[in-house]
Design an enzyme around this catalytic site. Sequence first.
Site, PDB file in Angstrom:
ATOM      1  N   CYS A 162      12.054 -35.047 -32.362  1.00 59.12           N
ATOM      2  CA  CYS A 162      11.457 -35.671 -31.178  1.00 59.12           C
ATOM      3  C   CYS A 162      12.493 -36.098 -30.156  1.00 59.12           C
ATOM      4  O   CYS A 162      12.210 -36.148 -28.954  1.00 59.12           O
ATOM      5  CB  CYS A 162      10.602 -36.865 -31.591  1.00 59.12           C
ATOM      6  SG  CYS A 162      11.479 -38.127 -32.551  1.00 59.12           S
ATOM      7  N   HIS A 257      10.675 -41.939 -25.920  1.00 61.68           N
ATOM      8  CA  HIS A 257      12.116 -41.799 -26.102  1.00 61.68           C
ATOM      9  C   HIS A 257      12.765 -41.511 -24.743  1.00 61.68           C
ATOM     10  O   HIS A 257      12.373 -40.570 -24.041  1.00 61.68           O
ATOM     11  CB  HIS A 257      12.436 -40.638 -27.049  1.00 61.68           C
ATOM     12  CG  HIS A 257      12.154 -40.922 -28.486  1.00 61.68           C
ATOM     13  ND1 HIS A 257      11.756 -42.152 -28.955  1.00 61.68           N
ATOM     14  CD2 HIS A 257      12.231 -40.104 -29.595  1.00 61.68           C
ATOM     15  CE1 HIS A 257      11.592 -42.089 -30.279  1.00 61.68           C
ATOM     16  NE2 HIS A 257      11.883 -40.869 -30.680  1.00 61.68           N
TER      17      HIS A 257
END
Length: 365
Positions: A162, A257
Site C-alpha cells: 500500500c 498514506h
Amino acid sequence: MAKIPVGILGATGMVGQNYIALLNNHPWFKVCYVAASPRSAGKKYAEAVAGRWQLIDTYAPHVGELVVQDANDVSQAVAAFKRKRCAFVFSALEMGKAETAALEEAYAAAGIPVISNASAHRWTPDVPVLIPEVNPHHVDIIPIQQKARGWKKGFIAVKPNCSIQSYMIPLQALVQEGFLIKRLVVTTMQAVSGAGYPGVPSLDMIDNIVPYIGGEEEKSEKEPLKIFGTIVNGTLKNASMPKISACCNRVPVIDGHTACIYLEFGSKKPSVDEIKKIWAAFKGLPQELKFPMAPEQPIIYREEDNRPQPRKDRDLDKGMAVVIGRLRPCNVFDVRFTALSHNTVRGAAGGGILNAELLKSKGYI
C-alpha cells in the site's frame, strides 16, 4: 448480466471487511462465499463480525447470512466453485508468509484463481504484481505460470504494498512520456489502519510518530522495480531504475498514506508545468475501458500550498485517485512533490477489485 460470484479469504479481518463493503453494489461481482480462521468457521458472517465490524458502510444483508467456511479447507471452496457459487477468491489472509503462500497455491492448484492482497507471492518470479494503470501487460505471464505449475484454471496475481500506491501512477505517467527516472527518495507517513486491527497500541501512536514499520522500506525500494520490469524467459525481470531510498513512518492518521517524493531524471528533464500537464492528461487502461472501480481521473493535482491532506483528500474519486500537491524544483534532485493515496481502498481492497476487473477484461476470470 448475471454477476460473477466471488469469495473472500480472511473475510472477517480489516482488509476482508473492506472487500465486502466495496463490493456491496459492484456491477460485475457479488460476494457469495466467505472464509476465515477456524474460530469463525461455522458461524453466520453477521455473528462472526459482531463487535468487530470496523467500517461505516455495513455488509449487504445476504452476506450477513453466509456461513463462514474454514479458509484452510480448500475443498469447501472447490465445492462452491463447482456449484457456481465462487468463480475466484480475493485473498485477504492474515497468516505467516509461508502459510499464506502455500494456501494460495493450494487454491490455484484446485482450479480457483487467487487475487491476493498478501505479500507472500510478491517476489515469486512468475506471479504478476499489478497496478492496472501501470503494468496491465504483466497479466501475460499468467499462462506461463499455469503451464509451469500444471494449473488449468487457477492462477495467482497480487497487488503491491500500500505504501507505494501514491507515487507509482505519477511515475508511470512520466515514464511513458519518455522521461527516465534515475533516482527517487521517498519518505512515507503511513496511517494506522495500515497495521490492521487492533493494530498499533494507542499509547504508541497518540502524540507520537513511530519511525519504523517492519519490512516497509524494503518493499518500497524493491516492489516498484518488479512492477516496472519486463517478462523475460517466463519470469518477471526487475527494472534497473530508478534507484530508490525509502524511509517509512507510522503517524496518528486513521486512513491515507502520504509520501514526500524527490526525483532525479536522466538528461531529459521536464519542467514543473510540463509535469502537471502530463499528470492531468494521464489515463490508463482502467480509465479507457471504464472499469467500475477505476477513478475517472487517476491523478488529481491540488494547487493549494497546504494540500493534499488525508482527511480532506483521501476519499476523492471513490478513494481510488492519487492526490498530489506541492510540485516544485528540488535543491538536491530535480523536482519534489507530496502525494496521497487511500491505503485501505486504492492500497488494499479497492486495488484488488481493480485487478479483478483487469483480469476479467483480459479473459482470465
